[in-house]
Motif scaffolding. Sequence first.
Motif, short mmCIF file in Angstrom:
data_model
loop_
_atom_site.label_atom_id
_atom_site.label_comp_id
_atom_site.label_asym_id
_atom_site.label_seq_id
_atom_site.Cartn_x
_atom_site.Cartn_y
_atom_site.Cartn_z
N ILE A 44 0.84 -1.21 0.00
CA ILE A 44 0.00 0.00 0.00
C ILE A 44 0.87 1.25 0.00
N ASN A 45 1.93 1.24 0.80
CA ASN A 45 2.86 2.38 0.78
C ASN A 45 3.59 2.47 -0.56
N THR A 344 -8.21 0.56 -10.61
CA THR A 344 -8.10 1.43 -9.44
C THR A 344 -9.18 1.12 -8.42
N HIS A 345 -10.38 0.82 -8.88
CA HIS A 345 -11.47 0.48 -7.96
C HIS A 345 -11.14 -0.77 -7.16
N ASP A 346 -10.62 -1.78 -7.83
CA ASP A 346 -10.23 -3.02 -7.15
C ASP A 346 -9.14 -2.76 -6.12
N ILE A 347 -8.16 -1.94 -6.49
CA ILE A 347 -7.05 -1.63 -5.59
C ILE A 347 -7.55 -0.91 -4.35
N ASN A 348 -8.41 0.08 -4.52
CA ASN A 348 -8.93 0.84 -3.38
C ASN A 348 -9.75 -0.04 -2.44
N ASN A 349 -10.52 -0.96 -3.01
CA ASN A 349 -11.30 -1.87 -2.17
C ASN A 349 -10.39 -2.81 -1.37
N GLU A 350 -9.31 -3.25 -2.00
CA GLU A 350 -8.38 -4.13 -1.31
C GLU A 350 -7.65 -3.38 -0.20
N ILE A 351 -7.34 -2.12 -0.43
CA ILE A 351 -6.71 -1.30 0.60
C ILE A 351 -7.63 -1.17 1.81
N LEU A 352 -8.92 -0.93 1.57
CA LEU A 352 -9.88 -0.83 2.68
C LEU A 352 -9.94 -2.15 3.46
N ARG A 353 -9.92 -3.25 2.73
CA ARG A 353 -9.98 -4.58 3.37
C ARG A 353 -8.74 -4.82 4.23
N LYS A 354 -7.59 -4.49 3.69
CA LYS A 354 -6.35 -4.68 4.44
C LYS A 354 -6.28 -3.76 5.65
N CYS A 355 -6.73 -2.53 5.50
CA CYS A 355 -6.71 -1.58 6.62
C CYS A 355 -7.63 -2.02 7.75
N ASP A 356 -8.75 -2.61 7.41
CA ASP A 356 -9.67 -3.12 8.44
C ASP A 356 -8.99 -4.21 9.27
N ILE A 357 -8.22 -5.05 8.62
CA ILE A 357 -7.50 -6.12 9.33
C ILE A 357 -6.47 -5.52 10.28
N LEU A 358 -5.70 -4.55 9.79
CA LEU A 358 -4.67 -3.92 10.63
C LEU A 358 -5.29 -3.21 11.82
N ARG A 359 -6.36 -2.49 11.61
CA ARG A 359 -7.00 -1.74 12.71
C ARG A 359 -7.58 -2.67 13.76
N ALA A 360 -7.95 -3.87 13.33
CA ALA A 360 -8.52 -4.83 14.28
C ALA A 360 -7.46 -5.44 15.19
N HIS A 361 -6.18 -5.33 14.79
CA HIS A 361 -5.11 -5.98 15.56
C HIS A 361 -4.09 -5.01 16.16
N ASP A 363 -2.86 -0.87 17.34
CA ASP A 363 -3.18 0.52 17.63
C ASP A 363 -2.28 1.46 16.83
N HIS A 364 -1.04 1.04 16.60
CA HIS A 364 -0.08 1.85 15.87
C HIS A 364 0.21 1.16 14.54
N ILE A 365 -0.10 1.87 13.44
CA ILE A 365 -0.01 1.28 12.11
C ILE A 365 0.96 2.09 11.25
N VAL A 366 1.87 1.41 10.58
CA VAL A 366 2.88 2.11 9.76
C VAL A 366 2.40 2.35 8.34
N ILE A 367 1.28 1.74 7.94
CA ILE A 367 0.73 1.98 6.59
C ILE A 367 -0.04 3.29 6.63
N GLU A 368 0.41 4.27 5.89
CA GLU A 368 -0.11 5.63 6.00
C GLU A 368 -1.61 5.70 5.74
N GLN A 369 -2.10 5.00 4.71
CA GLN A 369 -3.54 5.06 4.38
C GLN A 369 -4.42 4.45 5.46
N CYS A 370 -3.85 3.63 6.34
CA CYS A 370 -4.66 2.91 7.33
C CYS A 370 -4.69 3.63 8.69
N ARG A 371 -3.96 4.72 8.82
CA ARG A 371 -3.91 5.40 10.12
C ARG A 371 -5.21 6.14 10.41
#
Length: 371
Positions: A44-45, A344-361, A363-371
């Motif tokens: 993602i970065n 681009t639509h597929d990529i953005n949806n996958e980013i949202l999916r990956k960010c949800d996983i990170l936020r669930a596990h 508190d501090h996330i290094v992926i800028e879009q997921c903060r």
Amino acid sequence: MSFIIFSVMLFFLAILENRGLFKLSALLIGLFYSLTFAYGYDWINYYDTFLDVRSGDISSFFTEPGYLLLMQLFNALGFGFPQFTAIISLLMYGSIYFFCKDMNNPSLAFFTLFSILSFFMLTEQVRQGLALCILLWGIRGLHQGNIRHFLIVVFVAVFFHISAIISVLFLFIRKNTGAGMLKFSLTSSLFVIGLLYALYHPEIFSNIPFVGQKIVAYARFFEEKNVGFWEYILGSRLVFIYFFLYLLLFIIRKQERGIYSGVNSVFMLFLSRLSPYLVRVGYFFVPYLVISVDDYMSQQGKGFHTRLNKLLYIIIIFMVSSIPAWNPVYWEGSKTFLTIFSNTHDINNEILRKCDILRAHYDHIVIEQCR
């Protein structure tokens, strides 16, 4: 998960050791991971940086210039990010194929490299993975005594990831003597002790270029999580797996002179698991491990005639390949992926999916879009 499925396949091919099947498996796996991406999170970065480069912003997420220059080149040629990742993956797996193909045990070599590097180096930490694959073009020459060529290759690899400089230690681990093994073990242990000291006293090293701020960041992470040294060690399965691999090679070292270099390589893998900011350093020693044990393993039979030492080595390597399955973050993140044809639509949806996983596990996330 594809990484586990391919590892199981390569496990049996490493025992059978057939050159035709090696070529087929290398082609299949290389093409598969060249046509797909987005298994983990670091991409993602990379994607954000690729878009920044396209818009003319080269302040970049990266420090080393090599990967950034590649992004500029492929943007100028009109490639999208999926096509860019496909070509990079093809270059990496192609380098691994040519590194393995002339060995006595090409399937075992490919299995070892894939098991330890495929998810973290070739899929997640791609800049370092590319630097490591560049080094493959110099390691074999070094093993045969061509130091000058090796140092030139190291110089090129550093442009893609500064950590590639650690590979100069190959000049010392290639000395296949008991005295050399002992000297390297003592020296590397002292080096790692110094780095571990830095983890708990980051202010001393904060002004070191490139690595100083990373040391501070890791130290803060440990402080916030209240993770002690022994807690971290005892919670790492790989520490114990690499220790068993070290014991195996140490026991058989007298049977084959070349194993001394393999012992040193695994010792560095073991030491690298003693701290989170040493982990990436250890990966650079995997190719030299592969070269070091090749002659010995070729004497240990194949198929139904495979001897116990070789079988134990293969089983331990397979245990390493299962790492992503142990961590729910990596396991969940690798279940879905994108392809070279994703828009681009597929990529953005996958980013949202990956960010949800990170936020669930975390508190501090290094992926800028997921903060």
